[in-house]
Design an enzyme around this catalytic site. Structure first.
Site, mmCIF file in Angstrom:
data_model
loop_
_atom_site.group_PDB
_atom_site.id
_atom_site.type_symbol
_atom_site.label_atom_id
_atom_site.label_comp_id
_atom_site.label_asym_id
_atom_site.label_seq_id
_atom_site.Cartn_x
_atom_site.Cartn_y
_atom_site.Cartn_z
ATOM 1 N N HIS A 1 -1.785 15.451 -25.815
ATOM 2 C CA HIS A 1 -1.699 14.062 -25.356
ATOM 3 C C HIS A 1 -2.915 13.215 -25.747
ATOM 4 O O HIS A 1 -2.804 11.988 -25.814
ATOM 5 C CB HIS A 1 -1.471 14.006 -23.843
ATOM 6 N N GLU B 1 -5.228 16.568 -10.435
ATOM 7 C CA GLU B 1 -5.896 16.878 -11.705
ATOM 8 C C GLU B 1 -7.418 16.907 -11.549
ATOM 9 O O GLU B 1 -8.151 16.286 -12.299
ATOM 10 C CB GLU B 1 -5.486 15.836 -12.770
ATOM 11 N N HIS C 1 -1.700 9.866 -27.307
ATOM 12 C CA HIS C 1 -1.972 8.545 -26.725
ATOM 13 C C HIS C 1 -2.680 7.646 -27.741
ATOM 14 O O HIS C 1 -2.454 6.429 -27.763
ATOM 15 C CB HIS C 1 -2.817 8.688 -25.451
ATOM 16 N N LYS D 1 6.366 22.960 -14.136
ATOM 17 C CA LYS D 1 5.525 21.809 -13.816
ATOM 18 C C LYS D 1 5.177 21.789 -12.331
ATOM 19 O O LYS D 1 4.024 21.533 -11.953
ATOM 20 C CB LYS D 1 6.211 20.496 -14.217
ATOM 21 N N GLU E 1 8.327 17.773 -25.101
ATOM 22 C CA GLU E 1 7.710 18.198 -23.831
ATOM 23 C C GLU E 1 8.240 19.577 -23.421
ATOM 24 O O GLU E 1 7.538 20.354 -22.780
ATOM 25 C CB GLU E 1 7.972 17.172 -22.718
ATOM 26 N N ARG F 1 -4.213 21.152 -13.905
ATOM 27 C CA ARG F 1 -3.112 20.246 -14.277
ATOM 28 C C ARG F 1 -3.319 19.656 -15.675
ATOM 29 O O ARG F 1 -2.360 19.287 -16.345
ATOM 30 C CB ARG F 1 -2.978 19.127 -13.229
ATOM 31 N N ARG G 1 0.814 -1.236 0.000
ATOM 32 C CA ARG G 1 0.000 0.000 0.000
ATOM 33 C C ARG G 1 0.837 1.272 0.000
ATOM 34 O O ARG G 1 0.406 2.309 0.479
ATOM 35 C CB ARG G 1 -0.977 0.019 1.170
ATOM 36 N N LYS H 1 2.664 11.163 -11.208
ATOM 37 C CA LYS H 1 1.842 10.239 -12.008
ATOM 38 C C LYS H 1 2.647 8.965 -12.240
ATOM 39 O O LYS H 1 3.787 9.021 -12.705
ATOM 40 C CB LYS H 1 1.475 10.872 -13.353
ATOM 41 N N ASN I 1 -1.449 18.134 -20.370
ATOM 42 C CA ASN I 1 -1.774 17.079 -21.333
ATOM 43 C C ASN I 1 -1.976 17.624 -22.738
ATOM 44 O O ASN I 1 -2.556 16.958 -23.597
ATOM 45 C CB ASN I 1 -3.038 16.332 -20.893
ATOM 46 N N HIS J 1 7.301 8.489 -26.907
ATOM 47 C CA HIS J 1 6.220 9.316 -26.362
ATOM 48 C C HIS J 1 6.319 10.772 -26.845
ATOM 49 O O HIS J 1 5.338 11.371 -27.276
ATOM 50 C CB HIS J 1 6.223 9.254 -24.835
HETATM 51 N N1 GLY Z 1 2.532 14.590 -17.869
HETATM 52 C C1 GLY Z 1 1.381 15.281 -17.438
HETATM 53 C C2 GLY Z 1 1.269 15.378 -15.952
HETATM 54 O O1 GLY Z 1 2.177 14.993 -15.235
HETATM 55 O O2 GLY Z 1 0.273 15.851 -15.465
#
Ligand code: GLY
Length: 362
Positions: free
Chosen positions: A250, A238, A254, A228, A186, A243, A122, A144, A247, A267
């Site tokens: 993205h 998010e 994706h 960031k 990025e 946040r 956990r 993330k 993206n 990516h």
């Molecule tokens: N890569 C997008 C984020 O970390 O929110």
């Protein structure tokens, strides 16, 4: 050495950025970030194994009993099979809550080892040691973690902040060119979504940055981490939409990564194509002019990044993936679109016909 602090109350941590010889200082950094640590599982891939072994030795020299796990390099390793191997390695190490997981590698290793740390027992403390540009400026920061589902990128995951991020810029000199350029996608993203002056700087120095001759590369990495961190501090999980700006590009990216088979596109390459699609979509919605699309495309191309897919994917397949994207709600696609340089917003009312037109008009 630069330090960027990510302020998240009890989950706050430092991103240490410098160009150091090998791993000197890393053991002390881990000890300070996770004072209760007694054991460590160091995770690397077939490209970073040598560096990861040095990390393991550095931790040993600082009194941590450590184990080592290696997974194959590449996006295909962000899967349940490799995750299970990390759980086995943690079990074999008799990991407990005083065991720190140390991820040494690019975005794949950070996401995979991070998810193992988020879920084993956990939750175990996590240290990120990013070795790719993309991982330094994006994926190692913000918590993330996750793996891919065969039908959707990053569909299985958790928020789990690291206890510290250790960036050694020396890795950038030896990164394969394709990997390095992929990370620049990025970097460009931050300029488009948040910072016009940064975009201007990248335009003015594109060739030097591309050729790794820009001596302010460390400042670029630190600036992206700060941008960031500011976003993550305001919307860690998010939930407010803030946040989500990270993206940008993205949703398209994706879909290309999923439909093309994980690992076909890097990516960052998919993000470069996705940002171009998002800019074209924003233009079709009259949010930005054609000059915006042209300017962003020119910068990406100067950085030798792709701005269109090399193969054609069936539109229905791409749309199906987009409708299952994490941002989608009730089967409705959501897109982060520019409204001007330095500003993007999240939209959930983009007509599907327009998205199809963007995907098909090449
Ligand atoms: N890569 C997008 C984020 O970390 O929110």
């Amino acid at each position: 050495m630069d330090t960027v602090r990510v302020n998240l109350g009890p989950r706050s941590y430092d991103i240490a950025i410098g160009s150091r010889e090998a791993t000197s200082g890393l053991g002390a950094f881990v000890r300070a970030a996770v004072p209760k640590a007694s054991t460590a599982l160091v995770v690397g891939d077939s490209n970073t194994a040598d560096g990861a072994r040095k990390v393991e030795a550095a931790l040993g020299a600082n009194g941590l009993r450590s184990g080592f796990a290696e997974v194959p390099a590449g996006e295909a390793s962000k899967c349940i099979v490799q995750l299970a191997k990390l759980y086995d390695a943690l079990y074999d190490l008799a990991a407990d809550r005083n065991t720190v997981v140390v991820a040494v590698g690019g975005g794949v290793i950070g996401d995979l080892a991070g998810f193992a740390a988020a879920t084993y027992n956990r939750g175990l403390p996590l240290i990120m040691v990013p070795t790719s540009l993309l991982a330094m400026v994006d994926s190692s920061v913000g918590g993330k973690t996750g793996i891919n589902h065969p039908k959707g990128k990053n569909l299985i995951g958790a928020f789990h902040q690291p206890a510290g991020v250790w960036i050694d810029l020396a890795h950038l000199a030896t990164l394969p060119e394709r990997e390095y350029l992929s990370g620049l996608a990025e970097v460009v993203k931050y300029g488009v979504i948040l910072d016009t002056a940064f975009f201007d700087l990248l335009e003015a120095s594109a060739k030097l940055v591309r050729d790794r001759k820009w001596d302010g590369l460390g400042q670029i990495v630190a600036h992206c981490c700060r941008l960031k961190a500011d976003v993550v501090e305001k919307d860690e999980h998010e939930t407010t939409g803030l946040r989500a700006v990270l993206n940008y590009g993205h949703t398209f990216a994706h879909a290309y990564e999923t439909c093309g088979g994980y690992g076909t596109l890097l990516h960052g390459e998919a993000v470069a194509i996705g940002m171009t699609d998002a800019a074209r979509l924003a233009h079709a919605m009259n949010f930005v002019g054609a000059d915006f699309v042209a300017r962003q495309t020119k910068l990406l191309e100067e950085l030798w990044l792709p701005t269109a897919p090399l193969v054609t994917y069936p539109t229905d397949d791409l749309i199906a993936v987009m409708k299952r994207d994490k941002k989608a709600a009730g089967g409705k696609m959501k897109f982060v679109l520019p409204t001007r340089l330095g500003e993007v917003k999240l939209f959930d009312d983009v007509p599907e016909a327009l998205v199809r037109a963007i995907l098909e008009a090449r």
